[in-house]
Design an enzyme around this catalytic site. Structure first.
Site, PDB file in Angstrom:
ATOM      1  N   SER A  51       0.812  -1.212   0.000  1.00 21.88           N
ATOM      2  CA  SER A  51       0.000   0.000   0.000  1.00 21.88           C
ATOM      3  C   SER A  51       0.849   1.268   0.000  1.00 21.88           C
ATOM      4  CB  SER A  51      -0.946   0.013   1.208  1.00 21.88           C
ATOM      5  OG  SER A  51      -1.904  -1.018   1.114  1.00 21.88           O
ATOM      6  N   CYS A 257      -9.132  -1.837   3.481  1.00 19.95           N
ATOM      7  CA  CYS A 257      -8.395  -0.677   2.979  1.00 19.95           C
ATOM      8  C   CYS A 257      -8.828  -0.322   1.554  1.00 19.95           C
ATOM      9  CB  CYS A 257      -6.891  -0.916   3.088  1.00 19.95           C
ATOM     10  SG  CYS A 257      -5.929   0.619   3.110  1.00 19.95           S
ATOM     11  N   ASN A 299      -3.187   2.694   7.313  1.00 21.68           N
ATOM     12  CA  ASN A 299      -2.321   3.194   6.248  1.00 21.68           C
ATOM     13  C   ASN A 299      -3.175   3.517   5.029  1.00 21.68           C
ATOM     14  OD1 ASN A 299      -0.478   3.696   4.234  1.00 21.68           O
ATOM     15  ND2 ASN A 299       0.021   1.550   3.918  1.00 21.68           N
ATOM     16  N   GLY A 301      -4.435   7.060   2.295  1.00 20.43           N
ATOM     17  CA  GLY A 301      -4.461   8.478   1.958  1.00 20.43           C
ATOM     18  C   GLY A 301      -5.761   8.912   1.318  1.00 20.43           C
ATOM     19  N   PHE A 302      -6.636   7.935   1.019  1.00 27.36           N
ATOM     20  CA  PHE A 302      -7.966   8.220   0.477  1.00 27.36           C
ATOM     21  C   PHE A 302      -9.001   7.723   1.475  1.00 27.36           C
ATOM     22  CE2 PHE A 302      -5.223   8.291  -3.158  1.00 27.36           C
ATOM     23  CZ  PHE A 302      -5.781   9.194  -4.043  1.00 27.36           C
ATOM     24  N   HIS A 343      -6.537  -1.918   9.356  1.00 29.58           N
ATOM     25  CA  HIS A 343      -5.868  -3.205   9.135  1.00 29.58           C
ATOM     26  C   HIS A 343      -6.003  -4.142  10.326  1.00 29.58           C
ATOM     27  CE1 HIS A 343      -3.868  -2.664   5.225  1.00 29.58           C
ATOM     28  NE2 HIS A 343      -3.983  -1.389   5.518  1.00 29.58           N
ATOM     29  N   GLU A 345      -5.382  -7.229  10.446  1.00 28.24           N
ATOM     30  CA  GLU A 345      -4.356  -8.283  10.501  1.00 28.24           C
ATOM     31  C   GLU A 345      -3.198  -7.908  11.419  1.00 28.24           C
ATOM     32  OE1 GLU A 345      -2.683  -5.425   7.664  1.00 28.24           O
ATOM     33  OE2 GLU A 345      -4.691  -6.247   7.976  1.00 28.24           O
TER      34      GLU A 345
END
Length: 368
Positions: A51, A257, A299, A301-302, A343, A345
Site C-alpha cells: 500500500s 483498505c 495506512n 491516503g484516500f 488493518h 491483521e
C-alpha cells in the site's frame, strides 16, 4: 547507482521547501508522495507493505534500523516504499535474531533515503500544507536538476498502482483442514492478511488485480476477499466492476483498505484524497454496532465520502474514526458484504480488530 558511503543528502518538497541531511541506503535520486507514519515499531512491515508503493515514508520514531531485519517480518517479497526519511538511522543492530542490517537491506533493494532530518519540523509542515510530492537525492544537490526530477513524479490522484504490486500469477494456499474456499482479489495484499484467512480454515486462491469476475467464480469459492493496495480507488475500475458482480452473486465478501474503498465505489459512493492520510498504530475507531472502541493500525491516503453514505439505500456505516469522524467501516444492507478502512491483521499494530476475520468466517458458515 553507487554503493552507500556517508554523504550529504537533500530533500526537496513540491512547495520548494528544502531539508538537508545525510544519506542512507543507496546513493541516488528517488521521488514520490510524502507521508508520515507515527508507529513506534514495525518498520520492516511498513517498508514492505504494498500500500506504500509510490510513497516516501517519514518515520516519526527517533531511531530506525536499531533492531535490524528478518525475513519472517516482511509483508511482501520486496521493499515497496520509494524512499525513507528519518531522524536517526542505525547502521548497527542489537537483536540476536536479526538476519542483517537495514542499511544492507536497503542497498540490496536499491532504496534511497535521508536521515539526520528534523522530522518533527517536516511532519508539522506537511500536516499543515497537506500531502505533497518530493524528491530525495544523495547523488546531486543541484536544486534545478532536482526540480526537473520532481516535476516527473506523478500525482497520486487518479493514479492506478495495483498493477505494479499485484501478483502476476494465480496461486493457492490452504490449511491442513479446509473449511471454506475464498477467492482473493489481490490489489496489493499483505502476507499477514492471507495468514489470518488460512489460519481460520480458508483455502485461498489469490488472483491478479485485473482478473475478470467470471474467472474467479469458475473456482466456485464460498466467498470473496478484496485486498488492500496503493493508488487512487477511483482508478481501480476493473476491481470495482468485479466487486459489483460479486455483490450480484450474493456470496460473502470482505474488503480491507483499498478493498473497502472499492466496495464503496461499487455502490456509487465516491472516495476522495485526504489532506493527510492515517498512518500509524494507535488510531481510535468506534464500532457503531457494538459500541466498543478499538486501537487500530492504519495506512491510507484516500477515504470514503461520508456525506454520500447518509441515508444510502444499500450501505450503512459500521465504524468511524474518533479523531476526525471519517468512515472506517461499512456493510451492505441485505447482503453478506462488509469492509473496513483499517488493518485488522495487525502487521504491525494492536490486535483489537482481529474479530473482523471471525465475522467473515461466520458469514461463510451462514451462507455455505
Amino acid at each position: 547507482m553507487k554503493k552507500h558511503t556517508s554523504t550529504e543528502a537533500i530533500l526537496l518538497l513540491e512547495d520548494g521547501t528544502v531539508f538537508r541531511g545525510k544519506s542512507l541506503g543507496e546513493i541516488g535520486i528517488t521521488g514520490g508522495e510524502l507521508c508520515f507514519n507515527t508507529g513506534m515499531t514495525g518498520y520492516q512491515e511498513i517498508f514492505t507493505d504494498p500500500s506504500y508503493y509510490g510513497q516516501i515514508v517519514i518515520t516519526t520514531v527517533s531511531h530506525v534500523g536499531n533492531y535490524g531485519v528478518q525475513h519472517k517480518e516482511v509483508e511482501s517479497e520486496q521493499v515497496q516504499i520509494k524512499g525513507l526519511i528519518c531522524k536517526e538511522f542505525s547502521q548497527h543492530f542489537s537483536r540476536n535474531t536479526a538476519e542483517g542490517s537495514l542499511q544492507g537491506y536497503f542497498e540490496a533493494a536499491g532504496i534511497v533515503g535521508i536521515c539526520e532530518v528534523d522530522t518533527r519540523a517536516l511532519v508539522r509542515h506537511i500536516r499543515d500544507k497537506g500531502a505533497m510530492n518530493a524528491v530525495i537525492s544523495s547523488e546531486t544537490t543541484d536544486l534545478e536538476e532536482l526540480r526537473k526530477k520532481l516535476a516527473e513524479v506523478p500525482s497520486m490522484v487518479g493514479l492506478e498502482l495495483s498493477s505494479q504490486v499485484s501478483t502476476a500469477i494465480t496461486y493457492e494456499l490452504k490449511p491442513d483442514e479446509v473449511k471454506f474456499r475464498v477467492a482473493v482479489l489481490d490489489l496489493g495484499i499483505k502476507k499477514n492478511i492471507i495468514n489470518n484467512l488460512v489460519s481460520r480454515g480458508c483455502e485461498v486462491k489469490i488472483f491478479p488485480y485485473n482478473t475478470p469476475y467470471e474467472v474467479m467464480e469458475e473456482w466456485n469459492p464460498d466467498g470473496y476477499f478484496v485486498s488492500n493496495g496503493p493508488g487512487d480507488p477511483a482508478a481501480s475500475t476493473d476491481a470495482v466492476r468485479s466487486v459489483q458482480q460479486m455483490l450480484e452473486k450474493n456470496k460473502p465478501m470482505f474488503g480491507i483498505c483499498l478493498g473497502h474503498q472499492v466496495l464503496a465505489e461499487a455502490n456509487g459512493i465516491a472516495t476522495y484524497k485526504m489532506h493527510n492520510g492515517h498512518r500509524g498504530l494507535n488510531h481510535p475507531v468506534k464500532n457503531l454496532i457494538t459500541g466498543r472502541c478499538e486501537v487500530t493500525s492504519q495506512n491510507h491516503g484516500f477515504v470514503v465520502d461520508g456525506d454520500q453514505l447518509l441515508n444510502h439505500p444499500q450501505v450503512e456505516v459500521t465504524h468511524i474514526n474518533l479523531n476526525d469522524n471519517t468512515i472506517e467501516g461499512i456493510r451492505m444492507k441485505g447482503k453478506p458484504a462488509f469492509s473496513v478502512q483499517y488493518h485488522p491483521e495487525s502487521s504491525p499494530g494492536p490486535h483489537d480488530s482481529g474479530y473482523l476475520f471471525d465475522d467473515f468466517i461466520t458469514l461463510l458458515e451462514q451462507n455455505k
